[in-house]
Design a protein around this motif. Structure first.
Motif, mmCIF file in Angstrom:
data_model
loop_
_atom_site.group_PDB
_atom_site.id
_atom_site.type_symbol
_atom_site.label_atom_id
_atom_site.label_comp_id
_atom_site.label_asym_id
_atom_site.label_seq_id
_atom_site.Cartn_x
_atom_site.Cartn_y
_atom_site.Cartn_z
ATOM 1 N N ARG A 20 59.328 -6.409 55.362
ATOM 2 C CA ARG A 20 60.475 -7.293 55.143
ATOM 3 C C ARG A 20 60.575 -7.667 53.672
ATOM 4 N N ASN A 21 61.804 -7.878 53.197
ATOM 5 C CA ASN A 21 62.016 -8.261 51.812
ATOM 6 C C ASN A 21 61.290 -9.571 51.495
ATOM 7 N N PHE A 22 60.843 -9.676 50.255
ATOM 8 C CA PHE A 22 60.199 -10.897 49.815
ATOM 9 C C PHE A 22 61.240 -12.012 49.665
ATOM 10 N N THR A 23 60.874 -13.186 50.106
ATOM 11 C CA THR A 23 61.741 -14.343 49.879
ATOM 12 C C THR A 23 61.489 -14.875 48.473
ATOM 13 N N SER A 24 62.369 -15.738 47.998
ATOM 14 C CA SER A 24 62.189 -16.322 46.660
ATOM 15 C C SER A 24 60.898 -17.135 46.609
ATOM 16 N N ASP A 25 60.549 -17.804 47.712
ATOM 17 C CA ASP A 25 59.300 -18.582 47.750
ATOM 18 C C ASP A 25 58.082 -17.662 47.662
ATOM 19 N N GLU A 26 58.178 -16.504 48.320
ATOM 20 C CA GLU A 26 57.067 -15.550 48.262
ATOM 21 C C GLU A 26 56.899 -14.988 46.853
ATOM 22 N N ILE A 27 58.012 -14.679 46.213
ATOM 23 C CA ILE A 27 57.957 -14.163 44.834
ATOM 24 C C ILE A 27 57.313 -15.196 43.922
ATOM 25 N N ARG A 28 57.722 -16.455 44.099
ATOM 26 C CA ARG A 28 57.157 -17.541 43.285
ATOM 27 C C ARG A 28 55.653 -17.675 43.535
ATOM 28 N N ALA A 29 55.248 -17.571 44.798
ATOM 29 C CA ALA A 29 53.829 -17.678 45.152
ATOM 30 C C ALA A 29 53.033 -16.509 44.574
ATOM 31 N N LEU A 30 53.631 -15.324 44.591
ATOM 32 C CA LEU A 30 52.964 -14.149 44.041
ATOM 33 C C LEU A 30 52.765 -14.298 42.542
ATOM 34 N N THR A 46 48.565 -19.374 52.009
ATOM 35 C CA THR A 46 49.621 -20.376 51.770
ATOM 36 C C THR A 46 50.998 -19.894 52.206
ATOM 37 N N ASN A 47 51.068 -18.646 52.703
ATOM 38 C CA ASN A 47 52.364 -18.069 53.068
ATOM 39 C C ASN A 47 52.529 -18.030 54.577
ATOM 40 N N SER A 48 53.513 -18.712 55.062
ATOM 41 C CA SER A 48 53.740 -18.766 56.515
ATOM 42 C C SER A 48 54.868 -17.828 56.955
ATOM 43 N N VAL A 49 55.427 -17.069 56.005
ATOM 44 C CA VAL A 49 56.566 -16.202 56.320
ATOM 45 C C VAL A 49 56.112 -14.881 56.917
ATOM 46 N N VAL A 89 50.933 -4.004 49.272
ATOM 47 C CA VAL A 89 52.322 -4.458 49.251
ATOM 48 C C VAL A 89 52.550 -5.431 48.097
ATOM 49 N N LEU A 90 51.599 -6.351 47.903
ATOM 50 C CA LEU A 90 51.718 -7.344 46.825
ATOM 51 C C LEU A 90 51.664 -6.665 45.455
ATOM 52 N N ARG A 91 50.783 -5.688 45.343
ATOM 53 C CA ARG A 91 50.640 -4.969 44.069
ATOM 54 C C ARG A 91 51.924 -4.206 43.734
ATOM 55 N N ASN A 92 52.486 -3.534 44.747
ATOM 56 C CA ASN A 92 53.737 -2.789 44.534
ATOM 57 C C ASN A 92 54.883 -3.724 44.170
ATOM 58 N N LYS A 93 54.919 -4.877 44.819
ATOM 59 C CA LYS A 93 55.976 -5.847 44.514
ATOM 60 C C LYS A 93 55.841 -6.344 43.080
ATOM 61 N N TYR A 94 54.619 -6.627 42.676
ATOM 62 C CA TYR A 94 54.366 -7.090 41.303
ATOM 63 C C TYR A 94 54.783 -6.018 40.283
ATOM 64 N N ASP A 95 54.426 -4.770 40.558
ATOM 65 C CA ASP A 95 54.810 -3.670 39.652
ATOM 66 C C ASP A 95 56.330 -3.539 39.567
ATOM 67 N N ASN A 96 57.004 -3.681 40.704
ATOM 68 C CA ASN A 96 58.470 -3.583 40.710
ATOM 69 C C ASN A 96 59.118 -4.748 39.971
#
Length: 199
Positions: free
Chosen positions: A10-20, A58-61, A68-75
């Motif tokens: 699922r797409n990252f939410t803005s809260d997830e991006i901020r947490a990452l 800390t993520n309840s979503v 997945v987190l690493r790929n999101k960070y690279d993107n």
């Protein structure tokens, strides 16, 4: 025949991006280290596992693994660098004047702090032309210093090589001198022996 479809997270939410970004900031020194040896890669892999644990705690979503987190960070970094490159091109095109700049949200600004060295810290927003000039001057000065140091090192290496050749030449001359003296003594002994035998 149905093709196997890859399950898409699922797409990252803005809260997830901020947490990452918050999690990455904590370990940015390790993650942005450009060393490429095996120890560093292992350290980065362990760090991403740690980030995943902290992120998911800390993520309840949605549970996200380290890949997945690493790929999101690279993107996120790729997208941000594209925006920076665009703004940089606008700066040069307009000579630092008003132009079509892309603005950054708070998350992107935080990410910029992490990766600023890898994008040379060049201006990303309007009004930063003065800092661009200062950075360019600093870069030029550093380049000149590097060239001078490289030239001095090359001269020093040539000087040391010449001195080494000179020492080797002197040693060869000393050896030849010793050999010549030895030959002279041998010839003198042979002459004296021959002279005595004939007298």
């Amino acid at each position: 025949m149905e093709k196997n479809k890859r399950n898409r997270a699922r797409n990252f939410t803005s809260d997830e991006i901020r947490a990452l970004i918050r999690a990455v900031t904590k370990y940015s020194v390790i993650l942005e280290d450009k060393t490429t040896d095996s120890n560093n890669w292992e350290k980065k892999n362990e760090t991403w596992k740690q980030i995943a644990n902290e992120f998911n705690a800390t993520n309840s979503v949605f549970i996200r693994n380290e890949e997945v987190l690493r790929n999101k960070y690279d993107n996120l970094k790729k997208d941000l660098k594209k925006k920076v490159a665009y703004n940089k091109a606008q700066t040069f095109r307009s000579g630092g004047g008003a132009s079509d700049y892309k603005t950054f949200n708070e998350d992107e600004k935080e990410l910029l702090k992490i990766i600023s060295l890898s994008i040379n810290g060049l201006p990303t927003e309007p009004g930063s032309n003065e800092s661009l000039v200062m950075l360019q001057k600093s870069y030029t000065t550093n380049e000149e210093e590097r060239r001078v140091k490289k030239y001095e090192a090359e001269i020093q290496n040539l000087y040391q090589a010449a001195e080494q050749q000179k020492l080797e030449h002197l040693k060869r001359m000393e050896i030849l001198e010793i050999e010549m003296q030895s030959k002279k003594r041998q010839l003198l002994l042979q002459y004296l022996t021959h002279y005595k035998n004939n007298c």
